[in-house]
Design an enzyme around this catalytic site. Structure first.
Site, PDB file in Angstrom:
ATOM      1  N   ILE A 165     -31.982  76.408  35.555  1.00  0.00           N
ATOM      2  CA  ILE A 165     -30.699  77.063  35.821  1.00  0.00           C
ATOM      3  C   ILE A 165     -30.843  78.589  35.855  1.00  0.00           C
ATOM      4  O   ILE A 165     -30.279  79.252  36.733  1.00  0.00           O
ATOM      5  CB  ILE A 165     -29.647  76.613  34.776  1.00  0.00           C
ATOM      6  CG1 ILE A 165     -29.332  75.122  34.995  1.00  0.00           C
ATOM      7  CG2 ILE A 165     -28.391  77.459  34.845  1.00  0.00           C
ATOM      8  CD1 ILE A 165     -28.575  74.459  33.863  1.00  0.00           C
ATOM      9  N   ASP A 184     -38.495  84.893  28.215  1.00  0.00           N
ATOM     10  CA  ASP A 184     -38.787  83.454  28.149  1.00  0.00           C
ATOM     11  C   ASP A 184     -40.248  83.307  27.747  1.00  0.00           C
ATOM     12  O   ASP A 184     -41.148  83.588  28.535  1.00  0.00           O
ATOM     13  CB  ASP A 184     -38.533  82.805  29.528  1.00  0.00           C
ATOM     14  CG  ASP A 184     -38.687  81.294  29.497  1.00  0.00           C
ATOM     15  OD1 ASP A 184     -39.433  80.783  28.645  1.00  0.00           O
ATOM     16  OD2 ASP A 184     -38.059  80.631  30.337  1.00  0.00           O
ATOM     17  N   ALA A 244     -25.101  77.609  28.056  1.00  0.00           N
ATOM     18  CA  ALA A 244     -26.205  76.703  27.687  1.00  0.00           C
ATOM     19  C   ALA A 244     -25.755  75.741  26.577  1.00  0.00           C
ATOM     20  O   ALA A 244     -25.259  74.639  26.877  1.00  0.00           O
ATOM     21  CB  ALA A 244     -27.417  77.519  27.298  1.00  0.00           C
ATOM     22  N   ARG A 245     -25.887  76.158  25.337  1.00  0.00           N
ATOM     23  CA  ARG A 245     -25.427  75.332  24.218  1.00  0.00           C
ATOM     24  C   ARG A 245     -24.830  76.265  23.165  1.00  0.00           C
ATOM     25  O   ARG A 245     -25.397  77.317  22.865  1.00  0.00           O
ATOM     26  CB  ARG A 245     -26.581  74.534  23.601  1.00  0.00           C
ATOM     27  CG  ARG A 245     -27.012  73.309  24.418  1.00  0.00           C
ATOM     28  CD  ARG A 245     -25.950  72.199  24.414  1.00  0.00           C
ATOM     29  NE  ARG A 245     -26.311  71.037  25.191  1.00  0.00           N
ATOM     30  CZ  ARG A 245     -25.959  70.823  26.473  1.00  0.00           C
ATOM     31  NH1 ARG A 245     -25.245  71.714  27.126  1.00  0.00           N
ATOM     32  NH2 ARG A 245     -26.294  69.699  27.086  1.00  0.00           N
ATOM     33  N   ASP A 269     -18.746  78.887  27.971  1.00  0.00           N
ATOM     34  CA  ASP A 269     -18.412  77.521  28.382  1.00  0.00           C
ATOM     35  C   ASP A 269     -18.745  76.545  27.252  1.00  0.00           C
ATOM     36  O   ASP A 269     -18.357  75.384  27.304  1.00  0.00           O
ATOM     37  CB  ASP A 269     -19.224  77.171  29.638  1.00  0.00           C
ATOM     38  CG  ASP A 269     -18.839  75.818  30.245  1.00  0.00           C
ATOM     39  OD1 ASP A 269     -17.623  75.573  30.411  1.00  0.00           O
ATOM     40  OD2 ASP A 269     -19.741  75.009  30.542  1.00  0.00           O
ATOM     41  N   GLU A 274     -17.444  71.808  19.226  1.00  0.00           N
ATOM     42  CA  GLU A 274     -16.655  71.468  20.419  1.00  0.00           C
ATOM     43  C   GLU A 274     -15.790  70.244  20.145  1.00  0.00           C
ATOM     44  O   GLU A 274     -16.305  69.252  19.647  1.00  0.00           O
ATOM     45  CB  GLU A 274     -17.578  71.207  21.604  1.00  0.00           C
ATOM     46  CG  GLU A 274     -18.278  72.482  22.043  1.00  0.00           C
ATOM     47  CD  GLU A 274     -19.171  72.335  23.270  1.00  0.00           C
ATOM     48  OE1 GLU A 274     -19.214  71.249  23.866  1.00  0.00           O
ATOM     49  OE2 GLU A 274     -19.815  73.319  23.630  1.00  0.00           O
ATOM     50  N   HIS A 293     -16.544  73.583  28.275  1.00  0.00           N
ATOM     51  CA  HIS A 293     -17.823  72.901  28.553  1.00  0.00           C
ATOM     52  C   HIS A 293     -17.666  72.043  29.822  1.00  0.00           C
ATOM     53  O   HIS A 293     -18.064  70.875  29.838  1.00  0.00           O
ATOM     54  CB  HIS A 293     -18.280  72.026  27.370  1.00  0.00           C
ATOM     55  CG  HIS A 293     -19.776  71.740  27.401  1.00  0.00           C
ATOM     56  ND1 HIS A 293     -20.515  71.499  26.282  1.00  0.00           N
ATOM     57  CD2 HIS A 293     -20.642  71.656  28.452  1.00  0.00           C
ATOM     58  CE1 HIS A 293     -21.787  71.276  26.628  1.00  0.00           C
ATOM     59  NE2 HIS A 293     -21.877  71.355  27.947  1.00  0.00           N
TER      60      HIS A 293
HETATM   61  N1  LIG Z   1     -22.557  74.043  30.439  1.00  0.00           N
HETATM   62  C1  LIG Z   1     -23.002  72.929  30.962  1.00  0.00           C
HETATM   63  O1  LIG Z   1     -22.233  72.071  31.399  1.00  0.00           O
HETATM   64  C2  LIG Z   1     -24.485  72.710  31.083  1.00  0.00           C
HETATM   65  C3  LIG Z   1     -24.952  71.813  32.047  1.00  0.00           C
HETATM   66  C4  LIG Z   1     -26.329  71.647  32.175  1.00  0.00           C
HETATM   67  C5  LIG Z   1     -27.217  72.331  31.339  1.00  0.00           C
HETATM   68  N2  LIG Z   1     -26.726  73.167  30.394  1.00  0.00           N
HETATM   69  C6  LIG Z   1     -27.633  73.897  29.511  1.00  0.00           C
HETATM   70  O2  LIG Z   1     -28.251  74.957  30.217  1.00  0.00           O
HETATM   71  C7  LIG Z   1     -29.458  75.332  29.556  1.00  0.00           C
HETATM   72  C8  LIG Z   1     -30.587  75.535  30.555  1.00  0.00           C
HETATM   73  O3  LIG Z   1     -30.869  74.307  31.217  1.00  0.00           O
HETATM   74  P1  LIG Z   1     -32.094  74.186  32.242  1.00  0.00           P
HETATM   75  O4  LIG Z   1     -31.885  72.931  33.023  1.00  0.00           O
HETATM   76  O5  LIG Z   1     -32.300  75.462  32.956  1.00  0.00           O
HETATM   77  O6  LIG Z   1     -33.313  73.978  31.224  1.00  0.00           O
HETATM   78  P2  LIG Z   1     -34.861  74.260  31.514  1.00  0.00           P
HETATM   79  O7  LIG Z   1     -35.596  73.488  30.462  1.00  0.00           O
HETATM   80  O8  LIG Z   1     -35.216  74.032  32.941  1.00  0.00           O
HETATM   81  O9  LIG Z   1     -35.023  75.829  31.252  1.00  0.00           O
HETATM   82  C9  LIG Z   1     -34.924  76.385  29.984  1.00  0.00           C
HETATM   83  C10 LIG Z   1     -35.817  77.602  29.906  1.00  0.00           C
HETATM   84  O10 LIG Z   1     -35.645  78.182  28.596  1.00  0.00           O
HETATM   85  C11 LIG Z   1     -36.906  78.620  28.164  1.00  0.00           C
HETATM   86  N3  LIG Z   1     -36.977  78.794  26.713  1.00  0.00           N
HETATM   87  C12 LIG Z   1     -37.356  77.913  25.763  1.00  0.00           C
HETATM   88  N4  LIG Z   1     -37.336  78.499  24.544  1.00  0.00           N
HETATM   89  C13 LIG Z   1     -36.937  79.781  24.739  1.00  0.00           C
HETATM   90  C14 LIG Z   1     -36.727  80.886  23.874  1.00  0.00           C
HETATM   91  N5  LIG Z   1     -36.974  80.788  22.563  1.00  0.00           N
HETATM   92  N6  LIG Z   1     -36.295  82.035  24.409  1.00  0.00           N
HETATM   93  C15 LIG Z   1     -36.071  82.157  25.743  1.00  0.00           C
HETATM   94  N7  LIG Z   1     -36.281  81.147  26.612  1.00  0.00           N
HETATM   95  C16 LIG Z   1     -36.695  79.968  26.122  1.00  0.00           C
HETATM   96  C17 LIG Z   1     -37.878  77.561  28.675  1.00  0.00           C
HETATM   97  O11 LIG Z   1     -39.196  78.061  28.724  1.00  0.00           O
HETATM   98  C18 LIG Z   1     -37.308  77.278  30.056  1.00  0.00           C
HETATM   99  O12 LIG Z   1     -37.882  78.112  31.035  1.00  0.00           O
HETATM  100  C19 LIG Z   1     -29.720  74.239  28.526  1.00  0.00           C
HETATM  101  O13 LIG Z   1     -29.294  74.692  27.269  1.00  0.00           O
HETATM  102  C20 LIG Z   1     -28.818  73.105  28.976  1.00  0.00           C
HETATM  103  O14 LIG Z   1     -28.462  72.258  27.909  1.00  0.00           O
HETATM  104  C21 LIG Z   1     -25.379  73.374  30.264  1.00  0.00           C
END
Ligand SMILES: NC(=O)c1ccc[n+]([C@@H]2O[C@H](COP(=O)([O-])OP(=O)(O)OC[C@H]3O[C@@H](n4cnc5c(N)ncnc54)[C@H](O)[C@@H]3O)[C@@H](O)[C@H]2O)c1
Length: 349
Positions: A165, A184, A244-245, A269, A274, A293
């Site tokens: 994302i 990252d 993200a979370r 979001d 929640e 969310h």
């Molecule tokens: N709001 C929503 O509805 C919704 C929907 C989908 C995903 N999400 C959330 O979005 C976030 C990203 O999802 P994604 O699919 O891109 O995941 P992804 O695993 O593809 O990417 C996450 C990135 O974070 C990096 N990372 C790990 N530890 C880290 C740290 N300590 N500091 C900085 N970066 C770090 C990883 O190396 C990776 O590149 C997740 O938390 C996911 O749960 C939210």
């Protein structure tokens, strides 16, 4: 081996009246696939192992798939989550049973990245305030000069995480002519270079970002990664965006920073709890934009998640390894490999 590949959908894909929970989730490709049979499970949370005895695949929405959900007999090959979060799946139990856990990064990538842009534009354009002013009639309208927005050209867009994302957010933001930085520790450097994103230290991304977005997973390492101390590093005119979370951000510290105008505002979001409590002070602040969310919940997002899950289970039915496997070590498990081989042989027959 049974003559059909049987796919279960968790019962919450249907409403109590029997209609689909998400009409945009197109089940037709599953229903019409040769050699495949699908059925909805009775509603249960956690998933009841007895309901799963005769299935090869499970497409899972909200209920928990725990250790107690693993059916005896070793037939189940895959649990396909609808979305990318899989905190409701006991991955260790799946590893022990040789079950692959699949998520749908292709379904959420664009919708969540668009949500982040929505929050960036809403905050910097003061959309919420200007909407309120207009609804207040002439008195509100006449106050518009007191609420100047902030142009984006030359500002620094930062990200904690440049994965699925985070990278898509930078891709979409390209025409905005901003500077891109990200922290990252596990970044794919080639992706960063390709997108023109400078990788920085953790401290730097807080210090330099005009808009700091959170795009990392929730892990032990990232819980409260955005804390009071780091919020103090941010510029007073900076915005924080978290899609993200919730627990990645110390929400109490953020509320304090926003109340004291230590930072300009936030777009959230996701929340530590929640839904947030009705009396949560965050809900009273005027420098935040909040969504439940669900900012990424669109027809296309749900269609995309559904299509990715259907593709994953059909890949397995054809004996292919699907995209989005979370527990990749299962791919080396002799039980999983034997099932995949048998599926492939049956699909060819
Ligand atoms: N709001 C929503 O509805 C919704 C929907 C989908 C995903 N999400 C959330 O979005 C976030 C990203 O999802 P994604 O699919 O891109 O995941 P992804 O695993 O593809 O990417 C996450 C990135 O974070 C990096 N990372 C790990 N530890 C880290 C740290 N300590 N500091 C900085 N970066 C770090 C990883 O190396 C990776 O590149 C997740 O938390 C996911 O749960 C939210």
């Amino acid at each position: 081996m049974a003559d059909k590949f049987r796919v279960a959908l968790s019962g919450d894909f249907k409403k109590p009246d029997g209609s689909p929970t998400f009409p945009d989730f197109d089940l037709e490709p599953l229903k019409s696939a040769p050699g495949v049979e699908m059925a909805f499970l009775p509603a249960a949370n956690p998933i009841d192992s007895r309901h799963l005895a005769d299935f090869d695949a499970l497409i899972l929405l909200v209920p928990r798939f725990g250790r107690e959900s693993v059916p005896p007999g070793g037939r189940l090959s895959v649990v396909a989550r609808f979305g990318v979060g899989y905190d409701n799946v006991d991955v260790d139990a799946c590893n022990e049973a040789g079950i692959a856990v699949v998520i749908t990064p292709d379904g959420v990538r664009r919708p969540v990245a668009v949500s982040i842009l929505t929050l960036i534009l809403a905050l910097t354009g003061k959309l919420r305030i200007k909407d309120r002013l207009t609804r207040a009639g002439p008195a509100g309208f006449n106050q518009r000069a007191e609420h100047m927005g902030s142009g984006l050209v030359g500002l620094t867009l930062g990200s904690l995480g440049i994965g699925n994302i985070g990278a898509e957010m930078f891709r979409l933001a390209k025409p905005l002519d901003m500077k891109f930085i990200a922290h990252d520790p596990y970044a794919d450097r080639a992706v960063a270079i390709d997108l023109g994103v400078e990788l920085t230290s953790l401290e730097e991304v807080f210090r330099r970002s005009d808009i700091l977005t959170v795009n990392c997973p929730l892990t032990q390492e990232t819980r409260h990664l955005v804390n009071g101390e780091r919020l103090l590093l941010m510029k007073p005119n900076a915005y924080l965006i978290n899609t993200a979370r919730g627990p990645i951000v110390d929400q109490k510290a953020l509320t304090e920073a926003l109340t004291r105008r230590r930072i300009a505002g936030a777009g959230l979001d996701v929340f530590e709890t929640e839904p947030p409590a009705e009396n949560d002070p965050l809900l009273k602040l005027d420098n935040v934009v909040l969504t439940p969310h669900a900012l990424c919940w669109t027809d296309q997002c749900f269609a995309g998640n559904g299509a990715a899950d259907v593709k994953a289970v059909i890949d397995i039915q054809q004996g292919r390894v699907p995209r989005g496997v979370v527990n990749r070590k299962v791919l080396d498990d002799p039980r999983f490999q034997a099932r995949l081989k048998a599926y492939a042989a049956r699909a060819r027959a």
